[in-house]
Structures are given as structure tokens and as C-alpha cells.
Design an enzyme around this catalytic site. Structure first.
Site, mmCIF file in Angstrom:
data_model
loop_
_atom_site.group_PDB
_atom_site.id
_atom_site.type_symbol
_atom_site.label_atom_id
_atom_site.label_comp_id
_atom_site.label_asym_id
_atom_site.label_seq_id
_atom_site.Cartn_x
_atom_site.Cartn_y
_atom_site.Cartn_z
ATOM 1 N N LYS B 77 0.836 -1.235 -0.045
ATOM 2 C CA LYS B 77 0.244 -0.070 -0.083
ATOM 3 C C LYS B 77 1.052 1.244 0.099
ATOM 4 O O LYS B 77 1.877 1.231 0.614
ATOM 5 C CB LYS B 77 -0.850 -0.291 1.394
ATOM 6 C CG LYS B 77 -1.894 0.928 1.358
ATOM 7 C CD LYS B 77 -2.947 0.996 2.408
ATOM 8 C CE LYS B 77 -3.924 2.038 2.744
ATOM 9 N NZ LYS B 77 -4.741 1.911 3.978
ATOM 10 N N SER B 154 -9.839 1.816 2.707
ATOM 11 C CA SER B 154 -8.768 2.712 1.889
ATOM 12 C C SER B 154 -7.528 1.707 1.354
ATOM 13 O O SER B 154 -7.132 2.110 0.230
ATOM 14 C CB SER B 154 -8.111 3.556 2.858
ATOM 15 O OG SER B 154 -7.315 3.021 3.776
ATOM 16 N N SER B 178 -9.859 -0.278 7.154
ATOM 17 C CA SER B 178 -9.162 -0.361 5.759
ATOM 18 C C SER B 178 -8.463 -1.540 5.308
ATOM 19 O O SER B 178 -8.230 -1.530 4.027
ATOM 20 C CB SER B 178 -8.222 1.069 5.978
ATOM 21 O OG SER B 178 -9.127 2.067 5.840
#
Lengths: 97, 485, 452
Positions: B77, B154, B178
Site C-alpha cells: 500500500k 482505503s 481499511s
């Protein structure tokens, strides 16, 4: 207090909008969110201790750092991503008081 | 051979049996990444470097000295800092930021031989539940086929990448769901560990008291293995725990018996979910009961305040954590900043997207002296009440089960109001608020044929128990992943 | 001990009567440590910008503070030295405001739960009529220092150097207990002496290791405290004295003219003696304090505190009292000798080897150090850096006390051994100085050799 004025003030404090107000969030959306977070006032908490770090109990007696100076980083690394630099300094516009 | 379809355990067996090389696996991934470009899962790729690492990995296998994660392709990420690789947090603010350091979790997995393929797309500064707030554009959920379905957020890029075969595993971060919600949306497995299990050093902070790194994988075994390497004390993060980290994947070798195990489900979570989700959960409960487990409903009255509490705390901490992005030292600096008095305003108003600004406003407002008691102090007290509630549940039950998301994945653009988007995290914020771990595993398909997720919440440091149950359920549910469909 | 004298209290005589001056001080003292409060960067001074900087100090994304144990220890030590109450649980909070020298956008400081609460320092004030003033403390807390901006380096640009950013400061806050510029100056001198003895701060105000904010207000006797003006960021005891005088005078005049005192933060210009307003403190920025979620509350236990207690040196006030009692020194002499720990050590070492048991012997030694040794030391030199050893000085003073040489001869001997640390007895023998015992001859000799 008038929410729009509050929002303007908040944007100033948080440096989020420019002088013309460009970048300021939508007032209605902010109002909805504030109403939503306001829900928590329904809960009776007067005799409750706040809990800032839920794992604090698990962290008891954790050592602090020893006083050793060993993490200085080369100046060019410090400045590598800077928008403007000169002679080892970060450079920025001059303050106009 | 479609090597990109394998889990890491399968790849590992193949590497060791010399069925294929790491280089071949990498070639397969590179091709798949190319094919999946339309998903917009990656912000930055580093395939050249990956190829060199693959060579090294093959040498290690040949020498009979492979490390724990040798030859595991992974996506990271884009809020984990990696030395020499652009790290943007999906924000214009950090569009050109190249850190000179690795986050501690990255160091740990690199030391065990992972091969980083690139940086995964995400919501800007991890604020969002659909990946729509990314400065680099939305990510598509591979399950959508011809429809633009949200991958969740997210860590939407990470989830979509793993589901679509663009990497075997990914790192995500979970502040209020997330990792788990996108894992659920994309039909993969995602863990939010106990707060403090993984170091936050070098991860772009959103809300410090909530942020945790977590593994996202195609199955429970890979997840457990990856977490075993990610977790552990870090002297650079004062909030990391010092407990010994067990080898979670070793625990899975002997499947547990469910007889006599006691599980609770939160009524409020179930009733807030749509019908297909409820049905799916009931199927899981039936299965558990069949195997001799107790499954009881419990009521968590404070559940209805969880979203409010989460939005409040995370916004307050974010308003402070994001103050460092000011146009002075390494971030975007506005061309209009000709004097110091507008350097901040102009740079920040250009550099941050709308959702980030909304949250910074809320946080700044709630922390102001006049509102402090009403909001920040009050919510921290509420946090203790929620903690107490969880502790009394865990006095009676081994684990708690909830849906990961109240509904099936939604269509991109469908949710417009911020509050409606926040409500997507209904199931995942409650345990996050008090630092408890939660795992999402795929549990079936909804009415539209899109994945549903089951969340297992445990007490502090109960990751072994969570994985053990998930491992059993995974076999029983026999979910068909998008790749194997 | 000197009694508390109230009649000495300073008053300003205005048109409408006598005014009392109220002074409170906030000291920002750099903690003596190798590395910064939350990073492993060096605290050494460097001329080159951005060379003593760790990633944490630049506030790069994902950087986290890690608390330096030594800074907590130094804070505790200072708290003990000032008789404060050490808090076993203290909390670091974030104080938010935007400023280029503040990389995180917030300063990590202590607000609701400081490391030390209360405490006091007894200060003797005055030259002729000495009285003691007890200055009570509000608190001591730890916080980060800011970076430095340089404005005159590049045209139309500011330059930012983060070498100082993140160095540990302790903020020592007094109650508004001082009643004159003189008392404030005496307090600061005593505090610097104490910090030097504790070695928790190098206490060099010129070098910037202690900066002071001065709160000044005036009132008619018996009235409640009025609005105060804050004189920010002062580096010199002398200027602090001048600023208090000027500001209190200004306030009296303003109040007597029927004006209000605005609660402002001001800057004192030592060149002009003028005071300029920087900003109003009443509508100051909202700092949005909240506990730093990256730093768990600081918990220290009795064993930690006891370990610090065991390292505590004798405090200067106790040392002064002991010197007066044990060595029959005047208070003024005792204060001079205890101002610097190295000087007091030199003095006591010399006493220890002084072989003469005679009334007034110790005081003779004290006067030799204050009068003769200090006169021969050039500015900025420490007593540990001179050639002369306490043993040699003791030998010399013994010669004087025994009557072998006069004081005047003794002084000339000191000149002779100053660079070489030679044995004064050898000098006496070699130059035949001991033969001079006749008073008249001696006077003659002194006139020739010394006085000219």
C-alpha cells in the site's frame, strides 16, 4: 454560532483554504458530519476515565531510549525532497509581518 | 501454467520441488499486471528491481537456504515508506516524495525475501471506504467485470491486486476497517492485528492510536505466515508491544476442534445488514453449531455510537498528523506561495483532496478549546465504555463474529454523502477503537454475485485463535475466489 | 540564615501613590543530553545547517518520537533540586500551530500532566541589606525546541536550519512571586548556579541555553493581580532587569493616566529600552492540546526517583550555609565560592591539604581564591584549566599563615608559580625570601618589588 463563520475560522486555523476561500469544504456536508459525531453526547460518561491508548496496560514498564547520538542523517538526504534549498538550508518565502 | 493463480504456500511447494522458478513466477505476474492495468491497482511499479530480487531468490532456493517468504511477490500500500521508491499516500501533497528510509514492516518482510512489485493505490491518506478519494483515480473491483464496482477502501488497490492476480499478497493498513472491508469486497483474506503488534514506523500516519498494518492474502495460511514476519517489537515505535510473536502458520497445521468453543455475534451488527448478508451469517452460525460450537447473540448497545466515535477520534488525530504537510520541507509547494503567509494555505489547499480537507476541518474544530470537552474528552471516555463492553463479552466467549460489511460491494460513485460513506465501516470500527484484532475472510456471495465477508474479532493478542477458527471455516465455506471462478 | 525582610520591598512611587511590581518568570532551559528529546540526533552545536538532524526532526512521513530517558532523568533531577514534587505519571501532549521552524506542525510538550509540580527556590537579594525571597514554582515540564530561521542570508528568502529542532527543553515556571527587577535578577542568578551544580543545563544564557519569558504587572498594595505583559525570549539577566524596570514604569504611568493594560506579548529592545507589542495573548492561537498518541504516558517509579536522589550533589544554598558555618566565611564569600562547582571543589581540596590549624585559616584560603586566583584567571577560563593546583595554593597560604612570608610576598610568589605550578617553598628558599622578617625591610622590599 453561524457554522459558515466557524468553518471559515477552522479553515484558517488548519490552513486549508486560500485567501479567496478556494478549497473550503461544503458547509452542509460539514454540518452533517458534526451532527453525526454529536450523537456521542447521548452517552452518560461523567464518571468515566478517558482511555487514550487502549493497549496501555499491555505496554507497562516499556523502556525509554538510551541517550546516544547516532541518528544524524546526511544534509543532502534531509534536503533531497525539498521544494527549494540552498547552501544546506531549506529555503522558503520571507515572512512579511 | 498460470502461476499467478497460486497462493504463496503453493508457490513455495513448487519452488522447493523445482517445478518452477521465482523468475518464472515473476514473469507470470508481470504479464498479469499488464493485463490488469485497467483496474488501476498500482500507483508505482518497481518491476526491474523485482526481477533482480527474483534472481537472488532463485539462488537462495538453489543453495537450499530460502528465507521464510523467499520469492513471495507482494504489493505494498502506498502509505508504507520504501527507500528510493516514490511514496505518495495517494495524495498530490506527496506526489513526488521519495523517502530515504524503509518502514519497519517493510524491513522485516524484505529481510525474509519478499519481492515488492509496486505500490498499491489507496484512498488519499487512507481516508475513505471505496478508494475513490485517491489522487491517482479509482480502483476497479475485479468482481465487477463490466460494472464499475468499488474495491472498498482505503486499501482498495491492495485488495484488488491480490484478488485479480496482480500479486500473491499485499500489505494494507487498517485504521477503521481499511484492510478488512476491501478484503471482504474483493473476496480475499485481510487481518487487522492487535494495536501495537506491527510497528507503525515509516507508515504515513492517519490516526496514530488506530493505525495498524495488516496482511492481505488469498488464504488464511498465507495471511498467518505473512503476519508472523510483519509483527514484533520495534524500538522506533513506542506503542509496539514486546510480546513474543508465535509462528501463526505453524498453529494451522493441526486444525482445531470447534466442540465446546463459544462464539458471540452482535445483534446490532446483524440487524444493520442487508438480507443476503444476514442469510450468509446464519449459514456460518449453523455450520459452527453443527460442529458442536455455541453461537449466542449478544447486544452491544454502544455499537450505534461506534461510527461517530471513530470519525471523531480519527479526524482529531489526522488534523494533527497531517499538519507536517506544509510545503516547507518535502511536500507540494504551491506556485502561488510568494510569501510565508500564504505558503501554507495555498500549498495545503492545492495538495489535499476534498475528503481529507473535510476530516481536517472536523478534527481541527473538535480539538478547539471550546469544543474539547464535548468532543475529544467525551469520546475518549466512551472509548473506555466500549472497551469494558468488549472485555465482558470476552469473559464469556472465545471470539465474536460479525459481517465485515453491512452490504455487498457497491457501484463506484453510488455513495455520495460523506456520512453514508462513513457508515460503510459500521462493523469494523468498533474493535479498532479499542485496539482489538479482527480478520475478514470470504464467506460467500451476495444477491449480485459479489463477495461477502465474515469478520472474526478476538481479544488482545488472540491472533492465533482467530486464524485457527478462520482456517477451519475457510475449508468449510470453500469460497471460489475470483481467480479460480 | 537571612530572615525574610519585607520592608525592603521595592515600590514605584506614582502620582497616585505606591505601586507594587509583580514578576513571574518562565525559563526555557536546554537540557544537557547527548541526543535530542525524541530523536537520536546530536545536540552538539554545529555551524553547518541541517547536519545535526534525524529523520524524526524533519517530520518526514511515518516518523515517530522515541523518548530519551536521560531527559526525563535530568528533569527529575532539576525537580528534586528545586524541591518540586516529581509526578510518577506525566503525559506528552501536542501543541498545534503552523510555523516554519516547527516541522511537525505541533510542538510535543507537557500541558495537563507535567513532570514536576510545585517546588521553590530561596534567593538572597540585595548587596548591603540582604534579604531572602522564596520564589515558588508552578511546574517544570519538558518540551521540544524549535528550529532556527535565518532571514539575512538570501535576498527575499528565509533559510531554515533544523539543527536545534527537537532538542530537549525544560520549562520552569514560577509563580508571580518576585517584587522587583532586582529579585528577578537574583532569582535567575541563583537558578543558573543551581542548574550548573546539577549539571542538567549548561546554563549559559549568552549561548542561548536558557531563554526567559518575563511576566510583569503592577498593582496597588492589597489589590488583586492585574493584567500582565509578557516580555518574550530574553537572553540576558541585565536586559531582563532593565526590561522589568521599563515595563513596570510604563504600566504605572498608563494606569495612572486611566489607560488599560492589554495582555500582550512584547519584545524589549535593549538598545533603545523600548518595548514593542508582538501579539495579544488574550486572543492567542488555539493550540488544540491533546495527548500525543505516539507516546504512551511516562511512568516512573520510586526506584527511578531514588536513583536520581542518590546522585544529587549538595545544593548551592546548602553549600553556602555550610561554608559560612564550617569555614566562618561571610555569606558573600561563600556565595562566590559555591557559584561554580569546580571552584567550590578547588577550595575544599585546598582546605583539606592545608596543614595549618589556625582560626581564620579557611577564610584566608577563601580570600586568596576570590582575591588572587580569580584576578589572575582570564575571562571564560575555568578553574580546572589553570596550572595552579589546590595543593600548591595550600602550601602558599600555609607560608602566609605561619608567618614565613607576608601576604604581599605571598602574592608575588603566586605570580611566580602561576604558570608553572612550582613549589612555593622552593621559591622561598631559592630567592631567600624567608629571611625578610623585619617589618621595615619588608615594606621597603614590597615597594620595590610589587607596588611599582
Amino acid at each position: 454560532m453561524d457554522l459558515l463563520n466557524t468553518l471559515k475560522k477552522v479553515c484558517r486555523t488548519a490552513c486549508l483554504a486560500n485567501e479567496q476561500g478556494k478549497g473550503m469544504p461544503n458547509v452542509q456536508e460539514i454540518k452533517d458530519i458534526i451532527d453525526m459525531i454529536h450523537l456521542i453526547s447521548e452517552v452518560e460518561v461523567s464518571h468515566v476515565e478517558p482511555m487514550y491508548l487502549p493497549t496501555e496496560e499491555l505496554l507497562k514498564n516499556k523502556p525509554m531510549r538510551d541517550d546516544v547520538a547516532q541518528d544524524d542523517v546526511a544534509t543532502n538526504v534531509i534536503l533531497a525532497n525539498s521544494p527549494e534549498q540552498r547552501e544546506g538550508f531549506f529555503v522558503l518565502p520571507k515572512v512579511i509581518d | 501454467m498460470m502461476l499467478y493463480k497460486y497462493t504463496y504456500s503453493e508457490l513455495r511447494a513448487g519452488y522447493e520441488a523445482k517445478d518452477f522458478t521465482v523468475k518464472e513466477v515473476l514473469a507470470s505476474y508481470i504479464q498479469k499486471i499488464e493485463e490488469n492495468q485497467n483496474l488501476n491497482g498500482y500507483i508505482t511499479l518497481c518491476l526491474e528491481q523485482a526481477l533482480q530480487e527474483a534472481k537472488k531468490a532463485d539462488e537462495n532456493f538453489a543453495a537450499g537456504q530460502p528465507r521464510k517468504l523467499e520469492g513471495m511477490p507482494i504489493a505494498v500500500k502506498d502509505n508504507f515508506c520504501m527507500k528510493g521508491l516514490r511514496t505518495t499516500a495517494a495524495s498530490k501533497m506527496l506526489e513526488n516524495f521519495i523517502p530515504h528510509y524503509n518502514s519497519s514492516v517493510i524491513d522485516r518482510i524484505l529481510n525474509e525475501g519478499v519481492i515488492v512489485l509496486g505500490k498499491a493505490n489507496m484512498d488519499e491518506f487512507a481516508m475513505g471506504s471505496s478508494n475513490e478519494t485517491s489522487y491517482f483515480g479509482s480502483v476497479l473491483n475485479p468482481w465487477g467485470n463490466d460494472k464499475a464496482i468499488a474495491p472498498g477502501g482505503s486499501s482498495g488497490g491492495s485488495a484488488a491486486i491480490v484478488a485479480a492476480g496482480s500479486s500473491v499478497a499485499a500489505l494494507g493498513t487498517d485504521t477503521g476497517g481499511s484492510v478488512r472491508q476491501p478484503a471482504s469486497f474483493c473476496g480475499i483474506t485481510g487481518m487487522r492485528p492487535t494495536y501495537g503488534l506491527c510497528s507503525r514506523y515509516g507508515i504515513v500516519a492517519f490516526a496514530s492510536s488506530l493505525d495498524q498494518a495488516g496482511p492481505m492474502t488469498r488464504d488464511v495460511a498465507d495471511n498467518a505466515l505473512l503476519l508472523s514476519v510483519m509483527a514484533g517489537h520495534d524500538p522506533k515505535d513506542m506503542t509496539t508491544l514486546t510480546e513474543e510473536i508465535p509462528d501463526y502458520s505453524a498453529i494451522l497445521k493441526n486444525p482445531i476442534s470447534l466442540k465446546g468453543k463459544s462464539f458471540a455475534y452482535i445483534e446490532e451488527c446483524l440487524s444493520a445488514s442487508d438480507e443476503a448478508v444476514q442469510r450468509n451469517m446464519q449459514n456460518v452460525f449453523a455450520l459452527l453449531r453443527e460442529r458442536g460450537a455455541i453461537v449466542d447473540p449478544i447486544s452491544l448497545k454502544l455499537q450505534k455510537y461506534a461510527i461517530s466515535a471513530y470519525v471523531l477520534i480519527s479526524a482529531c488525530e489526522a488534523s494533527s498528523n497531517l499538519a507536517r504537510y506544509d510545503g516547507v520541507r518535502y511536500t507540494h509547494r504551491s506556485q502561488n506561495a510568494d510569501k510565508l503567509s500564504n505558503l501554507y494555505n495555498e500549498s495545503r489547499s492545492e495538495g489535499f483532496g476534498a475528503e481529507v480537507k473535510r476530516r481536517l476541518c472536523i478534527g481541527t474544530y473538535a480539538l478547539s478549546a471550546s469544543e474539547y470537552e464535548e468532543f475529544y474528552l467525551r469520546v475518549q471516555k466512551l472509548r473506555r465504555l466500549i472497551y469494558n463492553d468488549f472485555m465482558s463479552v470476552f469473559a464469556k466467549y472465545d471470539l465474536i463474529l460479525t459481517p465485515t460489511s453491512p452490504s455487498e460491494p457497491f457501484v463506484l460513485g453510488e455513495i455520495q454523502s460523506p456520512c453514508a460513506m462513513y457508515a460503510q465501516d459500521h462493523m469494523t470500527v468498533m474493535n479498532a477503537l479499542v485496539g482489538l484484532p479482527g480478520l475478514s475472510i470470504p464467506s460467500g456471495l451476495g444477491a449480485q454475485g459479489l463477495p461477502l465477508g465474515l469478520q472474526i474479532i478476538g481479544n488482545f493478542l488472540s491472533e492465533s485463535d482467530i486464524y485457527a477458527l478462520a482456517h477451519v471455516l475457510e475449508k468449510e465455506i470453500a469460497f471460489q475466489s475470483w481467480l479460480k471462478k | 540564615m537571612v530572615k525574610e525582610v519585607t520592608k525592603n520591598i521595592h515600590r514605584i512611587e506614582g502620582k497616585t501613590g505606591l505601586w507594587e511590581v509583580i514578576v513571574g518568570l518562565e525559563m526555557h532551559a536546554q537540557i544537557a543530553s547527548q541526543s535530542k528529546l525524541f530523536s537520536g540526533a546530536s545536540t552538539r552545536f554545529s555551524r553547518n545547517p541541517n547536519t545535526q538532524v534525524a529523520l524524526v526532526d524533519v517530520a518526514f512521513p511515518g516518523m515517530l518520537p522515541v523518548l530519551n530517558k536521560e531527559c526525563i532523568r535530568q528533569g527529575v533531577k532539576t525537580g528534586l533540586g528545586l524541591q518540586g514534587s516529581i509526578q510518577k505519571r506525566s503525559v506528552f501532549e501536542r501543541k498545534s500551530y503552523f510555523y516554519p521552524d516547527l516541522p511537525q506542525g505541533y510542538q510535543i510538550s507537557q500541558f495537563f500532566f507535567p513532570l514536576v509540580l510545585g517546588g521553590h527556590l530561596d534567593v538572597s537579594v540585595g548587596q548591603k541589606e540582604v534579604y531572602s525571597r522564596r520564589v515558588n514554582l508552578e511546574r517544570i515540564h519538558l518540551e521540544q525546541d524549535a528550529g532556527k530561521r535565518v532571514h539575512d542570508l538570501f535576498p527575499n528568502k528565509s533559510a531554515l536550519d533544523l539543527n536545534r529542532a527537537g532538542i530537549a527543553l525544560m520549562e520552569i515556571v514560577t509563580k508571580p512571586d518576585m517584587r522587583s527587577a532586582e529579585e528577578a535578577m537574583a532569582f535567575l542568578r541563583s537558578l543558573l548556579v543551581l542548574l550548573r551544580h546539577l549539571r542538567t543545563c549548561d546554563a549559559n544564557m549568552k549561548g542561548g541555553s536558557m531563554r526567559v519569558d518575563v511576566n510583569v504587572s503592577v498593582r496597588k498594595e492589597g489589590d488583586p493581580l492585574g493584567a500582565h505583559v509578557e516580555l518574550k525570549n530574553m537572553h540576558s539577566i541585565k536586559f531582563i532587569g532593565q526590561a522589568i524596570e521599563a515595563e513596570s514604569q510604563r504600566q504605572v504611568e498608563a494606569l495612572e493616566n486611566g489607560e488599560n493594560i492589554d495582555q500582550n506579548a512584547c519584545r524589549f529592545n535593549p538598545k533603545t529600552g523600548g518595548i514593542t507589542v508582538m501579539y495579544a495573548t488574550e486572543d492567542a492561537a488555539d493550540y488544540r492540546y491533546f495527548p500525543d498518541p505516539d507516546i504512551p504516558p511516562v511512568e516512573i517509579d520510586d526506584s527511578f526517583i531514588n536513583a536520581v536522589k542518590e546522585e544529587m550533589p549538595e545544593l548551592p544554598n546548602a553549600m553556602v550555609a555550610r561554608f559560612c558555618k564550617d569555614y566562618a566565611l561571610e555569606r558573600y564569600e561563600a556565595e562566590i565560592l559555591s557559584e561554580d562547582k569546580d571552584v567550590s571543589r578547588f577550595f575544599e581540596q585546598a582546605i583539606l591539604v592545608l596543614k595549618v590549624q589556625k582560626e581564620g585559616a579557611a577564610r584566608e584560603m577563601a580570600l586568596w581564591i576570590i582575591g588572587e586566583v580569580f584576578a589572575r584567571m582570564s575571562e571564560g577560563v575555568s578553574i580546572t584549566d589553570i596550572a595552579l593546583t589546590p595543593e600548591r595554593l595550600a602550601q602558599l597560604v600555609a607560608l602566609v599563615l605561619n608567618g614565613s612570608v607576608s601576604r604581599a610576598i605571598g602574592k608575588s610568589i603566586l605570580d611566580k608559580i602561576w604558570q608553572s605550578n612550582a613549589n612555593p617553598e622552593d621559591i622561598v628558599k631559592f630567592e631567600g625570601l624567608e629571611k625578610i622578617s623585619d617589618e621595615e625591610n619588608l615594606c621597603q622590599w614590597v615597594k620595590e618589588k610589587v607596588c611599582c
